[in-house]
Design a protein around this motif. Structure first.
Motif, PDB file in Angstrom:
ATOM      1  N   GLU A 175       0.161  -7.874  16.522  1.00  0.00           N
ATOM      2  CA  GLU A 175      -0.763  -6.922  17.149  1.00  0.00           C
ATOM      3  C   GLU A 175      -0.469  -6.857  18.633  1.00  0.00           C
ATOM      4  O   GLU A 175      -0.418  -7.870  19.319  1.00  0.00           O
ATOM      5  N   ASP A 226      -3.060  -8.478  23.969  1.00  0.00           N
ATOM      6  CA  ASP A 226      -3.903  -7.371  24.431  1.00  0.00           C
ATOM      7  C   ASP A 226      -3.539  -7.026  25.867  1.00  0.00           C
ATOM      8  O   ASP A 226      -3.811  -7.784  26.794  1.00  0.00           O
ATOM      9  N   SER A 270     -14.738 -10.488  19.356  1.00  0.00           N
ATOM     10  CA  SER A 270     -14.879 -11.847  19.873  1.00  0.00           C
ATOM     11  C   SER A 270     -16.039 -11.892  20.851  1.00  0.00           C
ATOM     12  O   SER A 270     -16.488 -10.878  21.364  1.00  0.00           O
ATOM     13  N   GLN A 284       0.138 -14.281  17.785  1.00  0.00           N
ATOM     14  CA  GLN A 284       0.037 -13.157  16.858  1.00  0.00           C
ATOM     15  C   GLN A 284      -0.487 -11.882  17.499  1.00  0.00           C
ATOM     16  O   GLN A 284      -0.163 -10.789  17.053  1.00  0.00           O
ATOM     17  N   SER A 285      -1.307 -12.007  18.545  1.00  0.00           N
ATOM     18  CA  SER A 285      -1.957 -10.823  19.127  1.00  0.00           C
ATOM     19  C   SER A 285      -1.840 -10.842  20.638  1.00  0.00           C
ATOM     20  O   SER A 285      -2.070 -11.869  21.281  1.00  0.00           O
ATOM     21  N   SER A 292      -5.633 -17.977  23.919  1.00  0.00           N
ATOM     22  CA  SER A 292      -6.758 -18.594  23.232  1.00  0.00           C
ATOM     23  C   SER A 292      -6.425 -20.066  22.982  1.00  0.00           C
ATOM     24  O   SER A 292      -5.254 -20.463  23.013  1.00  0.00           O
ATOM     25  N   ARG A 305      -3.780 -15.786  20.195  1.00  0.00           N
ATOM     26  CA  ARG A 305      -4.077 -14.535  20.880  1.00  0.00           C
ATOM     27  C   ARG A 305      -3.930 -14.731  22.374  1.00  0.00           C
ATOM     28  O   ARG A 305      -4.160 -15.818  22.904  1.00  0.00           O
ATOM     29  N   CYS A 306      -3.591 -13.630  23.055  1.00  0.00           N
ATOM     30  CA  CYS A 306      -3.487 -13.672  24.515  1.00  0.00           C
ATOM     31  C   CYS A 306      -4.148 -12.416  25.081  1.00  0.00           C
ATOM     32  O   CYS A 306      -3.753 -11.296  24.760  1.00  0.00           O
ATOM     33  N   ASP A 307      -5.170 -12.605  25.902  1.00  0.00           N
ATOM     34  CA  ASP A 307      -5.933 -11.510  26.494  1.00  0.00           C
ATOM     35  C   ASP A 307      -5.423 -11.262  27.912  1.00  0.00           C
ATOM     36  O   ASP A 307      -5.662 -12.055  28.824  1.00  0.00           O
TER      37      ASP A 307
END
Length: 741
Positions: A171, A147, A543, A144-145, A112, A117-119
């Protein structure tokens, strides 16, 4: 032009040009189209940048030497996300180097903008890619997150991640459920608890719940607590509910519990502790603990005996052994009575759903709670409304004007809702544990006349088994704040209809007789509005990227139901395909959308109130993402607004202003509140069981005022009021087939 060797010659592309395209960037997914888009530039300039290319030989393998050239070139391209040399003469070492390099590019592409965050969903990571990913984690200390759903990770991949995770990662979302994955979740939960303890202590009651820890994850968490530095264990509340923790995990946690010296609340309901696990937990409770929830753990009489033996003499003030269910029988009554007698601080013992007599509760009822006059007045009011009530108290209200907020319509809605909440539920505001979610229905007749019609406070819903057992609709099945506010609104509409047909003299503010004379309608110029302190669960709280499969308005929508599920859905949701699902509980986002489609008045009232009654605006506080909320909620001309006035800030202000006052007794984490215009005080019920509560936390036999059975009674009173003349268009109903869950 460079000679064209081997398979590349058939596509008119040289290895040299291919390597130049890859190292500087190309614009194609397949080698064939690369030949047409990546021509040899006449001016010697490199081809345009791109981020994807897949090399597949159409008729014969690409030789090893050419694979080596292409591999080296691909590795130099930091924007390349997809490149395959499978089914060619690439060596294992080439493929490993290639996958490692691509994993780094994919990781950076999935970050992101704020690098929190990392998708990485559906990226086909192998063990080699995960090793590269693990190395990258150290370079992003703010992450922090993570996925990783939709990737077929092996246990080895999960173990690599487990070793590499830094404490900042709070997460990790996985599709795999294995022993290694559960241990990984335990490590992530520990990091999340540490972060929340510093940023938002109230969140520690929910962020570790329903995480699929199992015994392995609970053991991992216990080890980290045991090994943690003292300043990293400043946790006052720990929620480990719904994690399939059995006796092994419970015994591991019991060893670590004494290290949590500030722990005041421990939630372990809906696990599989059994007598052995529950006894181990109770044996090692910190002296600081004031509330313990062991509901729904299949304790039985043997478990009750073990728990009672360990808790005797402890300073607990609240103990849960309730809900769907612990199978406590009459044999447990004497055991619990003896334990309660040795726990002088205990004020609340929840036993709903068990076959245990009232002797224990009567003993607790005899312990002092305010003056006799106050207790008698409270009891009289509860007898009238069928539930416990919370109301105007001597708790000073926070000065909301001191909080930085605007004066637009959204902030006006929020301010009115918060003021009503603090007026009605002041003690709850000061003592509630965990995340407080508030919702309110408002009405506006002209720009300067805006008022609160109904209010709901809650975050719980009944388990599926308990819902099926509630054949008579005597319980409130969904106690999320939005649902309660809407049910409070429906209750108020019933009261107005009763007033309009002469059953009461209550002032009427919303409805008027329709011109036809056979029904009622919303007054002309009056609009309805919803305020929610946090985005409704489901699509609205996901999101924007996750909302791409949102509701298809007016046709059969893709609804979301609570549960584990789809990699494209917000966490905690799976897809359903029908508007009228009787055996699932829809997410709040979809319930709000359904109200807009079918009407706020509900199926029964639709026979006497012209609709559909729809919202004009929806105002949301925290977790606001405008695109997600519009996609999830914003149809039928409803405007989606954001309030800058925060309930969390108001709660913090209220507590800071009341530091010198004697603190009220802690509220139960499952208590939910409903109020509608005309009610003297807010009514209380148990969000997990749906049962009405008295002021001591004990279940009452009367159904809550907003339960389906109470609505049916109100509905059936209308034909009587209208004289039940021949041709009356309001039929009596005997059952609940047509009632909403």
């Amino acid at each position: 032009m460079t000679a064209v060797p081997g398979a590349l010659a058939q596509l008119g592309l040289s290895a040299a040009l291919g390597s130049r395209c890859l190292s500087s960037g190309c614009s194609s997914k397949e080698l064939g189209s690369m030949a047409t888009t990546c021509k040899e530039p006449e001016d010697g300039k490199p081809p345009p940048q791109c981020n994807t290319a897949a090399y597949h030989s159409p008729s014969e393998e690409i030789p090893m030497a050419e694979c080596g050239v292409l591999t080296d070139a691909a590795i130099e391209n930091s924007t390349l996300l997809e490149f395959s040399l499978a089914a060619n003469e690439a060596t294992p070492e080439m493929l490993y180097r290639l996958e490692t390099a691509l994993a780094k590019n994919i990781f950076v592409d999935g970050l992101s903008p704020d690098a929190l965050r990392c998708d990485l969903r559906n990226k086909n990571f192998s063990d080699a890619g995960i090793k590269s990913l693990a190395a990258m984690l150290r370079e992003f200390p703010t992450l922090q997150s993570l996925d990783l759903r939709g990737n077929a990770l092996t246990d080895e991949s999960v173990k690599i991640l487990h070793r590499a995770l830094e404490p900042n990662v709070e997460e990790v979302l996985l599709s795999i459920d294995s022993s290694a994955a559960r241990r990984l979740r335990g490590k992530v939960v520990f990091a999340a608890l540490q972060g929340a303890a510093q940023r938002s202590p109230a969140a520690t009651t929910r962020l570790a719940g329903n995480q699929g820890l199992g015994d392995e994850g609970a053991t991992e968490l216990a080890q980290l607590i045991g090994d943690g530095e003292r300043n990293s264990l400043l946790i006052s509340a720990l929620g480990l509910q719904q994690n399939a923790i059995g006796p092994p995990g419970a015994m591991a946690l019991a060893v670590a519990l004494p290290r949590l010296e500030m722990l005041r609340e421990l939630l372990l309901y809906s696990n599989q502790l059994g007598p052995q696990g529950a006894a181990a937990i109770c044996e090692r409770l910190p002296a600081s603990l004031t509330a313990l929830d062991l509901g729904s753990n299949h304790l039985g009489d043997a478990g009750a005996k073990a728990v009672a033996a360990q808790l005797a003499g402890h300073g607990l003030r609240e103990l849960h052994l309730d809900s769907d269910y612990n199978e406590l029988g009459p044999d447990s009554a004497d055991i619990l009575m003896e334990a309660v007698q040795e726990m002088p601080q205990l004020r609340s013992l929840w036993l709903q759903g068990n076959n245990v007599g009232r002797e224990v509760q009567e003993l607790l009822d005899g312990r002092p709670r305010g003056s006799p006059r106050e207790r008698n007045a409270q009891q009289e009011l509860e007898d009238e409304v069928g539930s416990a009530v919370d109301g105007p108290t001597d708790v000073p209200l926070p000065d909301l004007r001191s909080l930085q907020a605007g004066d637009d319509f959204a902030d006006r809605c929020a301010r009115l809702a918060l003021e009503r909440y603090f007026q009605l539920c002041g003690r709850h505001a000061l003592s509630a544990r965990g995340q407080v979610v508030l919702a309110a229905m408002l009405a506006q007749e002209h720009p300067h006349d805006l008022w609160v019609v109904a209010l709901g406070v809650g975050t719980k819903f009944m388990p599926a088994d308990a819902v099926k057992a509630d054949q008579g609709h005597e319980r409130v099945r969904d106690s999320h704040a939005e649902v309660l506010a809407r049910r409070g609104f429906m209750h108020y509409l019933y009261k107005e209809v009763q007033a309009l047909v002469g059953l009461s003299s209550m002032p009427v503010r919303l409805l008027q007789a329709a011109a036809s004379g056979d029904s009622f309608e919303l007054k002309e110029g009056l609009s309805l509005h919803l305020y929610v302190s946090t985005a409704p669960c489901g699509w609205a709280s996901g999101s924007n990227k996750r909302c791409k499969r949102g509701l298809k308005r007016l046709k059969v929508p893709e609804l979301l139901v609570k549960g584990a599920g789809d990699s494209e859905a917000p966490v905690g949701c799976v897809f359903a395909s029908d508007l009228s699902l009787s055996d699932v509980s829809l997410s709040c986002s979809d319930k709000v959308a359904r109200w807009q489609f079918q009407g706020l008045e509900g199926l029964l009232l639709a026979s006497v109130v012209r609709g559909p009654l729809r919202l004009s605006t929806i105002t949301i506080g925290r977790k606001f993402d405008h695109a997600s909320c519009v996609l999830a909620l914003g149809w039928a001309s409803v405007a989606i607004l954001r309030s800058t006035l925060s309930l969390e800030a108001a709660l913090a202000l209220a507590k800071s202003q009341n530091l010198g006052a004697s603190a009220p007794e802690s509220e139960k984490a499952d208590e939910s509140y409903v109020w509608s215009l005309g009610d003297v005080q807010a009514a209380m019920h148990d969000g997990r069981t749906g049962a009405a509560l008295d002021s001591r936390g004990a279940s009452r036999q009367a159904a809550p005022a907003v339960a389906g059975s109470r609505f049916l009674q109100l509905y059936n009173s209308l034909p009587l009021a209208l004289g039940e003349a021949e041709g009356c268009r309001i039929p009596r109903l005997q059952g609940f087939k047509e009632l909403e869950a």
